[in-house]
Design a protein around this motif. Structure first.
Motif, PDB file in Angstrom:
ATOM      1  N   ARG A 160       0.808  -1.235   0.234  1.00 10.17           N
ATOM      2  CA  ARG A 160       0.025  -0.130  -0.121  1.00 10.17           C
ATOM      3  C   ARG A 160       0.901   1.177   0.023  1.00 10.17           C
ATOM      4  NH1 ARG A 160      -4.920   2.261   0.743  1.00 10.17           N
ATOM      5  NH2 ARG A 160      -4.932   3.970   1.980  1.00 10.17           N
ATOM      6  N   ALA A 161       1.812   1.553   1.020  1.00  8.72           N
ATOM      7  CA  ALA A 161       2.809   2.558   0.787  1.00  8.72           C
ATOM      8  C   ALA A 161       3.680   2.639  -0.378  1.00  8.72           C
ATOM      9  CB  ALA A 161       3.611   2.376   2.183  1.00  8.72           C
ATOM     10  N   GLU A 162       3.971   1.598  -1.043  1.00 11.65           N
ATOM     11  CA  GLU A 162       4.851   1.662  -2.082  1.00 11.65           C
ATOM     12  C   GLU A 162       3.848   2.317  -3.454  1.00 11.65           C
ATOM     13  OE1 GLU A 162       6.110  -2.226  -3.000  1.00 11.65           O
ATOM     14  OE2 GLU A 162       7.962  -1.761  -1.779  1.00 11.65           O
ATOM     15  N   VAL A 163       2.463   1.701  -3.434  1.00 10.18           N
ATOM     16  CA  VAL A 163       1.692   2.510  -4.382  1.00 10.18           C
ATOM     17  C   VAL A 163       1.262   3.805  -4.116  1.00 10.18           C
ATOM     18  CG1 VAL A 163      -0.564   2.081  -5.341  1.00 10.18           C
ATOM     19  CG2 VAL A 163       0.714   0.122  -4.881  1.00 10.18           C
ATOM     20  N   LEU A 164       1.073   4.172  -2.763  1.00  7.52           N
ATOM     21  CA  LEU A 164       0.677   5.555  -2.483  1.00  7.52           C
ATOM     22  C   LEU A 164       1.949   6.523  -2.987  1.00  7.52           C
ATOM     23  CD1 LEU A 164      -0.748   5.359   1.073  1.00  7.52           C
ATOM     24  CD2 LEU A 164      -1.890   6.070  -1.030  1.00  7.52           C
ATOM     25  N   ILE A 165       3.213   5.980  -2.712  1.00  2.05           N
ATOM     26  CA  ILE A 165       4.342   6.918  -3.037  1.00  2.05           C
ATOM     27  C   ILE A 165       4.296   6.814  -4.398  1.00  2.05           C
ATOM     28  CG2 ILE A 165       6.989   7.044  -2.907  1.00  2.05           C
ATOM     29  CD1 ILE A 165       6.791   5.443  -0.086  1.00  2.05           C
ATOM     30  N   HIS A 166       4.468   5.876  -5.442  1.00  5.26           N
ATOM     31  CA  HIS A 166       4.481   5.743  -6.580  1.00  5.26           C
ATOM     32  C   HIS A 166       3.423   6.664  -7.475  1.00  5.26           C
ATOM     33  CE1 HIS A 166       4.370   4.104 -10.816  1.00  5.26           C
ATOM     34  NE2 HIS A 166       5.667   4.135 -10.727  1.00  5.26           N
ATOM     35  N   GLU A 167       2.287   6.439  -7.090  1.00  4.75           N
ATOM     36  CA  GLU A 167       1.172   6.961  -7.754  1.00  4.75           C
ATOM     37  C   GLU A 167       0.771   8.637  -7.282  1.00  4.75           C
ATOM     38  OE1 GLU A 167      -0.583   5.754 -10.419  1.00  4.75           O
ATOM     39  OE2 GLU A 167       0.959   3.950 -10.062  1.00  4.75           O
ATOM     40  N   ALA A 168       1.611   9.250  -6.486  1.00  7.35           N
ATOM     41  CA  ALA A 168       1.342  10.698  -5.985  1.00  7.35           C
ATOM     42  C   ALA A 168       1.679  11.525  -7.197  1.00  7.35           C
ATOM     43  CB  ALA A 168       2.183  10.663  -4.743  1.00  7.35           C
ATOM     44  N   VAL A 169       0.630  12.600  -6.996  1.00  8.63           N
ATOM     45  CA  VAL A 169       0.896  13.759  -7.980  1.00  8.63           C
ATOM     46  C   VAL A 169       1.801  14.793  -7.240  1.00  8.63           C
ATOM     47  CG1 VAL A 169      -0.297  15.626  -8.924  1.00  8.63           C
ATOM     48  CG2 VAL A 169      -1.438  13.616  -8.791  1.00  8.63           C
ATOM     49  N   CYS A 177       8.111   3.565   6.776  1.00  7.34           N
ATOM     50  CA  CYS A 177       7.557   3.921   5.524  1.00  7.34           C
ATOM     51  C   CYS A 177       6.250   4.381   5.485  1.00  7.34           C
ATOM     52  CB  CYS A 177       7.854   2.798   4.509  1.00  7.34           C
ATOM     53  SG  CYS A 177       7.816   3.017   2.985  1.00  7.34           S
ATOM     54  N   ARG A 178       5.894   5.250   6.533  1.00  8.30           N
ATOM     55  CA  ARG A 178       4.645   5.790   6.474  1.00  8.30           C
ATOM     56  C   ARG A 178       4.538   7.203   5.693  1.00  8.30           C
ATOM     57  NH1 ARG A 178      -0.031   5.398   9.110  1.00  8.30           N
ATOM     58  NH2 ARG A 178      -1.236   7.156   9.672  1.00  8.30           N
ATOM     59  N   PRO A 179       3.839   7.094   4.756  1.00 10.27           N
ATOM     60  CA  PRO A 179       3.558   8.373   3.775  1.00 10.27           C
ATOM     61  C   PRO A 179       2.675   9.463   4.541  1.00 10.27           C
ATOM     62  CG  PRO A 179       2.642   6.453   2.645  1.00 10.27           C
ATOM     63  CD  PRO A 179       3.025   6.008   4.043  1.00 10.27           C
ATOM     64  N   THR A 180       3.193  10.519   4.501  1.00  6.50           N
ATOM     65  CA  THR A 180       2.258  11.679   5.123  1.00  6.50           C
ATOM     66  C   THR A 180       2.252  12.952   4.229  1.00  6.50           C
ATOM     67  OG1 THR A 180       4.239  12.589   6.231  1.00  6.50           O
ATOM     68  CG2 THR A 180       2.768  11.025   7.664  1.00  6.50           C
ATOM     69  N   GLY A 181       1.274  13.556   4.215  1.00  7.95           N
ATOM     70  CA  GLY A 181       0.961  14.728   3.338  1.00  7.95           C
ATOM     71  C   GLY A 181       1.075  13.951   1.792  1.00  7.95           C
ATOM     72  N   GLY A 182       1.166  14.774   0.729  1.00 14.39           N
ATOM     73  CA  GLY A 182       1.077  14.367  -0.781  1.00 14.39           C
ATOM     74  C   GLY A 182      -0.286  14.507  -1.155  1.00 14.39           C
ATOM     75  N   SER A 183      -0.374  14.444  -2.405  1.00 15.56           N
ATOM     76  CA  SER A 183      -1.781  14.297  -3.093  1.00 15.56           C
ATOM     77  C   SER A 183      -1.802  13.449  -4.079  1.00 15.56           C
ATOM     78  CB  SER A 183      -2.165  15.881  -3.623  1.00 15.56           C
ATOM     79  OG  SER A 183      -1.262  16.031  -4.413  1.00 15.56           O
ATOM     80  N   TRP A 184      -3.088  12.904  -4.444  1.00 14.93           N
ATOM     81  CA  TRP A 184      -3.151  11.824  -5.429  1.00 14.93           C
ATOM     82  C   TRP A 184      -4.472  12.176  -6.486  1.00 14.93           C
ATOM     83  CZ3 TRP A 184      -1.950  11.308  -0.592  1.00 14.93           C
ATOM     84  CH2 TRP A 184      -0.702  10.522  -0.140  1.00 14.93           C
ATOM     85  N   TRP A 185      -4.508  11.821  -7.450  1.00 14.55           N
ATOM     86  CA  TRP A 185      -5.635  11.886  -8.502  1.00 14.55           C
ATOM     87  C   TRP A 185      -6.581  10.813  -8.541  1.00 14.55           C
ATOM     88  CZ3 TRP A 185      -8.054  15.940 -10.392  1.00 14.55           C
ATOM     89  CH2 TRP A 185      -8.766  15.752 -11.479  1.00 14.55           C
ATOM     90  N   SER A 186      -7.830  10.954  -8.187  1.00 13.80           N
ATOM     91  CA  SER A 186      -8.732   9.916  -8.269  1.00 13.80           C
ATOM     92  C   SER A 186      -9.275   9.664  -9.725  1.00 13.80           C
ATOM     93  CB  SER A 186      -9.899  10.132  -7.266  1.00 13.80           C
ATOM     94  OG  SER A 186     -10.831   9.139  -7.670  1.00 13.80           O
ATOM     95  N   TYR A 187      -8.794   8.504 -10.387  1.00 11.87           N
ATOM     96  CA  TYR A 187      -9.236   8.315 -11.653  1.00 11.87           C
ATOM     97  C   TYR A 187     -10.745   7.770 -11.547  1.00 11.87           C
ATOM     98  CZ  TYR A 187      -4.561   8.503 -12.871  1.00 11.87           C
ATOM     99  OH  TYR A 187      -3.284   9.187 -13.247  1.00 11.87           O
TER     100      TYR A 187
END
Length: 111
Positions: free
Chosen positions: A39-48, A57-67
């Motif tokens: 899950r963390a790897e996908v969040l990091i890789h797919e982040a805008v 390896c806990r991601p904080t902040g960031g943003s993503w695009w919901s397809y």
């Protein structure tokens, strides 16, 4: 695409033999030594806008695009990554026949 979908076979679904315990969980990520689960790897890789990566390896902040609904997402908790297809539905739709065996493929679980 519609032609390909039209060629898909239609069959009766069956939940016979289904148990959540039959599914292995490939949650160690690509490199188990780095502490990042899938899950963390996908969040990091797919982040805008890439998140900061903290301890464990806990991601904080960031943003993503919901397809799915064409909107920005700023909370990782608002994203479905682990099970886009519920395991029981994958089972009903022929999972036991998966060549990977009775535990089904990791790709189904990380869908």
């Amino acid at each position: 695409m519609s032609e390909a979908v039209a060629r898909l076979p239609v069959a009766t679904e069956s939940r016979d033999g289904y148990s959540r315990d039959k599914f292995r969980h490939g949650n160690a990520g690509a490199d188990p030594a780095d502490g990042c689960n899938t899950r963390a790897e996908v969040l990091i890789h797919e982040a805008v806008d890439p998140p900061a990566v903290g301890p464990g390896c806990r991601p904080t902040g960031g943003s993503w695009w919901s397809y799915d609904d064409s909107t920005p997402v700023t909370s990782a908790g608002g994203l479905d990554i682990d099970h886009m297809v519920p395991l029981a539905v994958a089972w009903d739709s022929g999972g036991p026949a998966d060549p990977a065996g009775p535990h089904m493929s990791g790709a189904v679980i990380r869908e």
